[in-house]
Design an enzyme around this catalytic site. Structure first.
Site, mmCIF file in Angstrom:
data_model
loop_
_atom_site.group_PDB
_atom_site.id
_atom_site.type_symbol
_atom_site.label_atom_id
_atom_site.label_comp_id
_atom_site.label_asym_id
_atom_site.label_seq_id
_atom_site.Cartn_x
_atom_site.Cartn_y
_atom_site.Cartn_z
ATOM 1 N N CYS A 87 0.960 -1.111 -0.004
ATOM 2 C CA CYS A 87 -0.038 -0.014 -0.097
ATOM 3 C C CYS A 87 0.816 1.124 -0.098
ATOM 4 O O CYS A 87 1.931 1.334 0.331
ATOM 5 C CB CYS A 87 -0.843 -0.019 1.118
ATOM 6 N N CYS A 120 -0.123 4.008 1.745
ATOM 7 C CA CYS A 120 -0.394 5.234 2.594
ATOM 8 C C CYS A 120 0.596 5.494 3.752
ATOM 9 O O CYS A 120 0.837 6.524 4.383
ATOM 10 C CB CYS A 120 -1.814 5.082 3.262
ATOM 11 N N CYS A 127 -4.024 6.226 0.020
ATOM 12 C CA CYS A 127 -3.260 4.877 -0.387
ATOM 13 C C CYS A 127 -2.759 4.871 -2.000
ATOM 14 O O CYS A 127 -2.547 3.736 -2.366
ATOM 15 C CB CYS A 127 -4.220 3.967 -0.351
ATOM 16 N N LYS A 134 -12.292 -4.904 2.118
ATOM 17 C CA LYS A 134 -11.845 -3.941 3.071
ATOM 18 C C LYS A 134 -12.516 -3.033 3.308
ATOM 19 O O LYS A 134 -12.646 -1.914 2.501
ATOM 20 C CB LYS A 134 -10.314 -3.703 2.802
ATOM 21 N N ARG A 161 -3.458 3.342 12.455
ATOM 22 C CA ARG A 161 -2.900 4.602 11.833
ATOM 23 C C ARG A 161 -1.855 5.484 12.713
ATOM 24 O O ARG A 161 -0.958 6.057 12.288
ATOM 25 C CB ARG A 161 -3.932 5.605 11.561
ATOM 26 N N ARG A 220 -10.855 7.636 3.784
ATOM 27 C CA ARG A 220 -10.811 6.651 2.689
ATOM 28 C C ARG A 220 -11.988 6.018 2.022
ATOM 29 O O ARG A 220 -11.854 5.041 1.453
ATOM 30 C CB ARG A 220 -9.708 5.294 3.226
ATOM 31 N N GLU A 235 -16.292 -7.875 -4.951
ATOM 32 C CA GLU A 235 -14.838 -7.555 -4.754
ATOM 33 C C GLU A 235 -13.764 -9.047 -4.772
ATOM 34 O O GLU A 235 -12.946 -9.027 -5.174
ATOM 35 C CB GLU A 235 -14.456 -6.722 -3.423
ATOM 36 N N LYS A 293 -11.746 -7.685 6.229
ATOM 37 C CA LYS A 293 -11.039 -6.762 7.222
ATOM 38 C C LYS A 293 -11.916 -5.660 7.325
ATOM 39 O O LYS A 293 -12.447 -5.018 6.400
ATOM 40 C CB LYS A 293 -9.742 -6.292 6.509
ATOM 41 N N SER A 301 -6.421 -3.488 14.441
ATOM 42 C CA SER A 301 -5.727 -2.919 15.577
ATOM 43 C C SER A 301 -6.942 -2.413 16.647
ATOM 44 O O SER A 301 -6.705 -2.470 17.909
ATOM 45 C CB SER A 301 -5.153 -1.556 15.168
#
Ligand code: PBG
Length: 328
Positions: free
Chosen positions: A120, A122, A130, A195, A205, A217, A233, A248, A274
């Site tokens: 990615c 980002c 991203c 995602k 982040r 995003r 997707e 995710k 996270s």
């Protein structure tokens, strides 16, 4: 049969009998441990928003992967905090980049470890989005070659699998093409296919210093309201050559994991992100929940929903608990 002939409690009376009839079992081999490597530091730095997690200097690769390997965790997912950022994220594809160096160090110190890299932009762009910007929006098609370049660089540095997490359309195909042209047709792609634009990435982040400098995003990550779109997707990524698909976050999306598992024949990964980790850690530290039991329950639920692989910051503690026999 109904009550009184049928009494489900008969199979719950002892730990042994419960263990025999358990439908879902966790194993250290289910887990992938995410790791943050930071080019600018020489000692591990605790991540405030993620108790128990650190940012590691490249030289600490052995210190971090040794205990994982010892506990039976066979796979890591690498994230990088580079020494410079620019508009296009060029620090992500340098031979001397932080992830590239971490790959080499892990290869040297833990030769058996499966190395997966997050692909990615980002963490590497000055604006924290991203992909490449065109004004205030992310330019999908001009981003694709940059992602392909980063993925190729990770593989040439020795990574085993690349995992694109940017959510640009067509990126799996672009990466597959670049890998194939350069002789890496046997390298698998684990696609972050479904995602979602999630509040649960907050602590990451902070850990990865990848907060977008403006906006959010939602123009590329998925709307939490949608599940049919997740299946779309997934099928697009499979058509472009993905070998493993991912959902995710995990916990608010167990239904999505289940639907994807039913729909495809490839392995399904789920990312226990996270914010999901930090909520448990915070409640555990406050004494509001029994942390180890909660971790076990969360990880079991992700596997029961249909995940074959679980990317989790709890990987090491879970593997240790399994090895100790406390979770059998
Ligand atoms: C990079 C990336 C993110 C996560 C994994 N890869 C952050 C984001 O999309 O903002 C989140 C992981 C976590 O929260 O644990 N795009």
């Amino acid at each position: 049969m109904t009550f009184p002939e049928s009494r489900p409690r008969r199979l719950r009376s002892t730990p042994v009998i419960r263990g025999m009839v358990a439908e879902t079992r966790l194993s250290a081999a289910d887990f992938i441990a995410p790791l943050f490597f930071d080019a600018r530091i020489s000692r591990p730095e605790p991540i405030n928003a993620m108790p128990g997690q650190q940012r590691w200097p490249v030289e600490a690769a052995a210190e971090v992967c040794g205990p994982l390997a010892e506990a039976g965790v066979n796979a890591v997912m690498l994230f990088g905090l580079p020494d410079y950022k620019d508009d296009e994220g060029s620090s992500s594809w340098q031979d001397t980049g932080v992830v590239q160096q971490a790959i080499a160090e892990i290869r040297r110190s833990c030769p058996e470890m499966l190395i997966i890299t997050d692909v990615c932009l980002c963490e590497y762009t000055s604006h924290g989005h991203c992909g490449l910007l065109d004004g205030n929006s992310v330019d999908n098609d001009r981003t694709l070659p940059l992602l392909a370049r980063q993925a190729l660089s990770h593989i040439e540095a020795g990574a085993d699998i690349v995992a694109p997490s940017d959510m640009m359309d067509g990126r799996v195909g672009a990466i597959r093409g670049a890998l194939d042209v350069h002789g890496h047709s046997d390298t698998p792609i684990m696609a972050y296919s479904a995602k979602y634009a999630s509040a649960f990435y907050g602590p990451f982040r902070e850990a990865a210093e990848s907060t977008p400098s403006f906006g959010d995003r939602r123009s590329y990550q998925m709307d939490p309201a949608n599940v049919r779109e997740a299946l779309k997707e997934v099928s697009l990524d499979l058509a472009e050559g993905a070998d493993i698909v991912m959902v995710k976050p995990a916990l608010s999306y167990l239904d999505v994991i289940h639907r994807v598992r039913e729909a495809v024949q490839v392995p399904v990964a789920a990312y226990n992100v996270s914010g999901e980790y930090s909520m448990i850690k915070a409640a555990g530290a406050a004494g509001w929940i029994d942390e180890e039991r909660a971790v076990r329950e969360v990880l079991t639920s992700i596997k029961r929903a249909g995940a074959d692989l679980i990317i989790s910051y709890h990987s090491l503690e879970a593997a240790l608990a399994i090895r100790s026999g406390r979770w059998s």
